[in-house]
Scaffold this active site. Structure first.
Site, PDB file in Angstrom:
ATOM      1  N   GLY A 112      -0.371   4.383   0.326  1.00 50.77           N
ATOM      2  CA  GLY A 112      -1.183   5.490   0.851  1.00 50.77           C
ATOM      3  C   GLY A 112      -0.365   6.302   1.845  1.00 50.77           C
ATOM      4  CG  PHE A 113      -2.086   9.698   3.823  1.00 49.55           C
ATOM      5  CD1 PHE A 113      -1.466  10.906   3.562  1.00 49.55           C
ATOM      6  CD2 PHE A 113      -3.385   9.509   3.378  1.00 49.55           C
ATOM      7  CE1 PHE A 113      -2.124  11.910   2.877  1.00 49.55           C
ATOM      8  CE2 PHE A 113      -4.050  10.503   2.691  1.00 49.55           C
ATOM      9  CZ  PHE A 113      -3.431  11.711   2.443  1.00 49.55           C
ATOM     10  CG  ASP A 138      -7.934   4.199   6.889  1.00 49.39           C
ATOM     11  OD1 ASP A 138      -7.617   4.933   7.846  1.00 49.39           O
ATOM     12  OD2 ASP A 138      -8.557   4.603   5.887  1.00 49.39           O
ATOM     13  N   GLY A 143       0.810  -1.221   0.000  1.00 45.87           N
ATOM     14  CA  GLY A 143       0.000   0.000   0.000  1.00 45.87           C
ATOM     15  C   GLY A 143       0.842   1.270   0.000  1.00 45.87           C
ATOM     16  CB  ALA A 160      -4.465  11.947   6.342  1.00 45.97           C
ATOM     17  CD  GLU A 163     -14.994  16.888   3.545  1.00 42.92           C
ATOM     18  OE1 GLU A 163     -14.199  17.315   4.390  1.00 42.92           O
ATOM     19  OE2 GLU A 163     -14.751  15.903   2.817  1.00 42.92           O
TER      20      GLU A 163
HETATM   21  C1  LIG Z   1     -13.450  10.739   0.818  1.00 42.02           C
HETATM   22  C2  LIG Z   1     -12.501  10.720   1.978  1.00 42.02           C
HETATM   23  C3  LIG Z   1     -12.234  11.890   2.667  1.00 42.02           C
HETATM   24  C4  LIG Z   1     -11.350  11.885   3.733  1.00 42.02           C
HETATM   25  N1  LIG Z   1     -11.092  13.072   4.370  1.00 42.02           N
HETATM   26  C5  LIG Z   1     -10.163  13.105   5.339  1.00 42.02           C
HETATM   27  C6  LIG Z   1      -9.803  14.336   5.944  1.00 42.02           C
HETATM   28  O1  LIG Z   1     -10.337  15.393   5.626  1.00 42.02           O
HETATM   29  N2  LIG Z   1      -8.827  14.318   6.905  1.00 42.02           N
HETATM   30  C7  LIG Z   1      -8.201  13.157   7.276  1.00 42.02           C
HETATM   31  O2  LIG Z   1      -7.312  13.189   8.119  1.00 42.02           O
HETATM   32  N3  LIG Z   1      -8.540  11.972   6.739  1.00 42.02           N
HETATM   33  C8  LIG Z   1      -9.498  11.913   5.771  1.00 42.02           C
HETATM   34  N4  LIG Z   1      -9.833  10.724   5.195  1.00 42.02           N
HETATM   35  C9  LIG Z   1      -9.239   9.480   5.717  1.00 42.02           C
HETATM   36  C10 LIG Z   1      -7.824   9.270   5.202  1.00 42.02           C
HETATM   37  O3  LIG Z   1      -7.759   9.517   3.819  1.00 42.02           O
HETATM   38  C11 LIG Z   1      -7.394   7.852   5.526  1.00 42.02           C
HETATM   39  O4  LIG Z   1      -7.483   7.659   6.911  1.00 42.02           O
HETATM   40  C12 LIG Z   1      -5.981   7.587   5.047  1.00 42.02           C
HETATM   41  O5  LIG Z   1      -5.939   7.658   3.645  1.00 42.02           O
HETATM   42  C13 LIG Z   1      -5.484   6.233   5.520  1.00 42.02           C
HETATM   43  O6  LIG Z   1      -4.206   6.025   5.013  1.00 42.02           O
HETATM   44  P1  LIG Z   1      -3.714   4.553   4.694  1.00 42.02           P
HETATM   45  O7  LIG Z   1      -2.317   4.663   4.197  1.00 42.02           O
HETATM   46  O8  LIG Z   1      -3.994   3.669   5.834  1.00 42.02           O
HETATM   47  O9  LIG Z   1      -4.663   4.046   3.528  1.00 42.02           O
HETATM   48  P2  LIG Z   1      -4.878   4.646   2.073  1.00 42.02           P
HETATM   49  O10 LIG Z   1      -4.474   6.055   1.992  1.00 42.02           O
HETATM   50  O11 LIG Z   1      -6.262   4.272   1.720  1.00 42.02           O
HETATM   51  O12 LIG Z   1      -3.872   3.814   1.170  1.00 42.02           O
HETATM   52  C14 LIG Z   1      -4.015   2.438   0.987  1.00 42.02           C
HETATM   53  C15 LIG Z   1      -3.291   2.064  -0.290  1.00 42.02           C
HETATM   54  O13 LIG Z   1      -3.284   0.643  -0.387  1.00 42.02           O
HETATM   55  C16 LIG Z   1      -3.556   0.265  -1.726  1.00 42.02           C
HETATM   56  N5  LIG Z   1      -4.121  -1.091  -1.671  1.00 42.02           N
HETATM   57  C17 LIG Z   1      -5.333  -1.470  -1.187  1.00 42.02           C
HETATM   58  N6  LIG Z   1      -5.453  -2.804  -1.250  1.00 42.02           N
HETATM   59  C18 LIG Z   1      -4.302  -3.272  -1.793  1.00 42.02           C
HETATM   60  C19 LIG Z   1      -3.820  -4.568  -2.107  1.00 42.02           C
HETATM   61  N7  LIG Z   1      -4.555  -5.664  -1.871  1.00 42.02           N
HETATM   62  N8  LIG Z   1      -2.588  -4.676  -2.668  1.00 42.02           N
HETATM   63  C20 LIG Z   1      -1.836  -3.580  -2.921  1.00 42.02           C
HETATM   64  N9  LIG Z   1      -2.247  -2.328  -2.640  1.00 42.02           N
HETATM   65  C21 LIG Z   1      -3.457  -2.184  -2.065  1.00 42.02           C
HETATM   66  C22 LIG Z   1      -4.516   1.318  -2.226  1.00 42.02           C
HETATM   67  O14 LIG Z   1      -4.479   1.412  -3.643  1.00 42.02           O
HETATM   68  C23 LIG Z   1      -3.983   2.580  -1.539  1.00 42.02           C
HETATM   69  O15 LIG Z   1      -3.059   3.262  -2.347  1.00 42.02           O
HETATM   70  C24 LIG Z   1     -10.721  10.684   4.123  1.00 42.02           C
HETATM   71  C25 LIG Z   1     -10.985   9.504   3.428  1.00 42.02           C
HETATM   72  C26 LIG Z   1     -11.861   9.516   2.364  1.00 42.02           C
HETATM   73  C27 LIG Z   1     -12.128   8.238   1.605  1.00 42.02           C
END
Ligand SMILES: Cc1cc2nc3c(=O)[nH]c(=O)nc-3n(C[C@H](O)[C@H](O)[C@H](O)COP(=O)(O)OP(=O)(O)OC[C@H]3O[C@@H](n4cnc5c(N)ncnc54)[C@H](O)[C@@H]3O)c2cc1C
Length: 430
Positions: A11-12, A298, A9, A314, A169
């Site tokens: 993501g953040f 997440d 992943g 995030a 939003e």
């Molecule tokens: C619409 C929306 C608005 C939001 N607004 C806010 C806000 O205003 N403020 C805030 O703090 N937070 C906000 N959030 C929450 C925040 O974006 C998440 O908490 C944050 O992105 C979590 O980061 P992460 O790295 O855990 O997951 P993510 O950022 O979701 O990254 C996960 C990554 O894993 C990849 N992935 C998934 N499954 C697989 C797999 N099987 N194999 C390989 N790759 C995979 C995905 O493609 C993705 O790139 C919002 C979320 C959404 C959906």
């Protein structure tokens, strides 16, 4: 010996693990994401509401990490984790690891009613955002074409399910778009008559905010014409609209912003998860009994600081990512592990063009200044995105002119079959 760190992943959380390990000696990092880009999800609703284009809020993971010689970026989807063999099966093959970081985020939960998804898309991916944009804009087009007043009304009714920040939003943005952006563009319909209903199962919207901020957000939404239905459970979603208890609302567009569930992977041996499918982690973010496997963002259910697991935001994901990176480097240097502690810098939600609520510690503020704060923070965090300047300009343009630049309806079908009919299997286009 060089340690192999595998991150699932980009993501953040995953990006911050990688950046912390980048340029460090003794580690080689492989980061695998099923997309080739990192997505700034907090601004996804702007894509869904035609305020921004997907490329404004996404950047290739490869280019974000190109300056680190010890980081390899691969596109692929993780499927199964074998903790005994220390390897992960992807759709392209198998990769081994010394340390594994599971950071593959979350998706929507329809609480056991997955059949609702086709009628009520959620907002997690670029494909979903562009699909929402298509549905919202297409509803106005259909209303303009319709002769039947009932059908016009159905097309101009929007239901947003879920009163958290994303639902607020989305509902605020539709309310504002109907009253300002679209108001003068149609001849047969009056977009100002758009009905937007925000449905929340709990007793109030924005449950993670104070009562004061939630009430302020409610007033701001109502000023944009949004009806707020609290303590209301959705019992059915179909082609016609939404059923909520005795109430049947005919709506052409239903959007889902309720319920999160961690993305699920298959494991060779059982792992403990919470009621949202998140991996229950130890105080150092590793899995109990698997000290070389970490979960972050997440994906993680962290219960060592507050009664409830840390929220899916995030900042939590970024801080956890950095912590895991430092933990791995510390362990290689022979240092003992520490306990993760989240530093909460506050929370905010925006309601339309110039309103927001912000809470930082005991300080709470709302209105225009809160909106500017929201704007500055989000632009600041768009680091690494080549279009940061463009994003600001685009926003300023929307703000001054009430226009939304990305109002394109892009159909899903892209390929013609031999007979000239659209291909049966459609793909999501931008
Ligand atoms: C619409 C929306 C608005 C939001 N607004 C806010 C806000 O205003 N403020 C805030 O703090 N937070 C906000 N959030 C929450 C925040 O974006 C998440 O908490 C944050 O992105 C979590 O980061 P992460 O790295 O855990 O997951 P993510 O950022 O979701 O990254 C996960 C990554 O894993 C990849 N992935 C998934 N499954 C697989 C797999 N099987 N194999 C390989 N790759 C995979 C995905 O493609 C993705 O790139 C919002 C979320 C959404 C959906």
């Amino acid at each position: 010996m060089t340690k192999q760190v595998l991150i699932i992943g980009g993501g953040f959380a995953g990006l911050n693990v990688a950046k912390t390990l980048g340029k460090a000696a003794g580690v080689e990092v492989t980061i695998v994401d099923r997309q080739n880009y990192h997505l700034f999800q907090p601004l996804l609703y702007q894509v869904a509401m035609a305020g921004l284009s997907p490329a404004d809020i996404a950047a290739p993971i490869r280019s974000m990490l190109s300056s680190y010689d010890n980081i390899r970026v691969l596109q692929g989807e993780a499927q199964r984790i074998d903790v005994d063999a220390r390897q992960v099966e992807f759709d392209f093959g198998v990769l081994g690891y010394d340390y594994l970081v599971v950071a593959c985020g979350a998706s929507h939960s329809y609480f056991g009613n997955d059949q609702w998804e086709q009628h009520a898309p959620g907002l997690k991916t670029v494909a979903q955002a562009t699909e929402i944009r298509r549905r919202v804009l297409a509803a106005y087009e259909a209303a303009e074409r319709a002769d039947n007043p009932d059908e016009q009304k159905r097309q101009l009714t929007f239901v947003v399910v879920g009163g958290g920040p994303t639902g607020v939003e989305l509902a605020g943005a539709i309310g504002e778009m109907s009253r300002f952006t679209l108001a003068k563009d149609f001849k047969r319909i009056n977009p100002r008559l758009t009905r937007v209903i925000l449905v929340e199962a709990g007793p109030r919207i924005l449950p993670m905010f104070s009562e004061e901020s939630a009430s302020r957000a409610m007033r701001d939404l109502e000023n944009l014409g949004v009806q707020i239905w609290t303590s209301t459970m959705v019992t059915r979603v179909d082609d016609e609209g939404v059923v909520m208890g005795e109430e049947n609302v005919r709506a052409a567009t239903v959007l889902w912003a309720a319920g999160n569930e961690a993305a699920r992977l298959e494991w060779s041996s059982p792992v403990e998860t919470d009621n949202r499918g998140r991996l229950v982690v130890a105080a150092d973010l590793s899995l109990p009994n698997q000290s070389n496997v970490f979960a972050a963002g997440d994906q993680a259910s962290f219960l060592h600081q507050t009664e409830q697991p840390l929220p899916g935001t995030a900042p939590v994901a970024m801080q956890q990512g950095r912590f895991i990176g430092k933990t791995i480097l510390g362990e290689i240097a022979g240092k003992p592990r520490e306990t993760f502690h989240f530093v909460d810098k506050g929370q905010m939600a925006t309601i339309g063009r110039s309103r927001a609520v912000v809470e930082v510690g005991k300080y709470r503020f709302a209105g225009w200044f809160a909106w500017v704060t929201w704007l500055v923070v989000h632009i600041f965090y768009l680091t690494g995105f080549k279009n940061r300047f463009f994003v600001v300009l685009s926003w300023a343009w929307s703000y001054m002119t009430f226009r939304r630049g990305a109002r394109l309806i892009v159909e899903k079908e892209w390929q013609k079959e031999a007979g000239g009919e659209p291909a049966a299997e459609a793909i999501h286009a931008e």
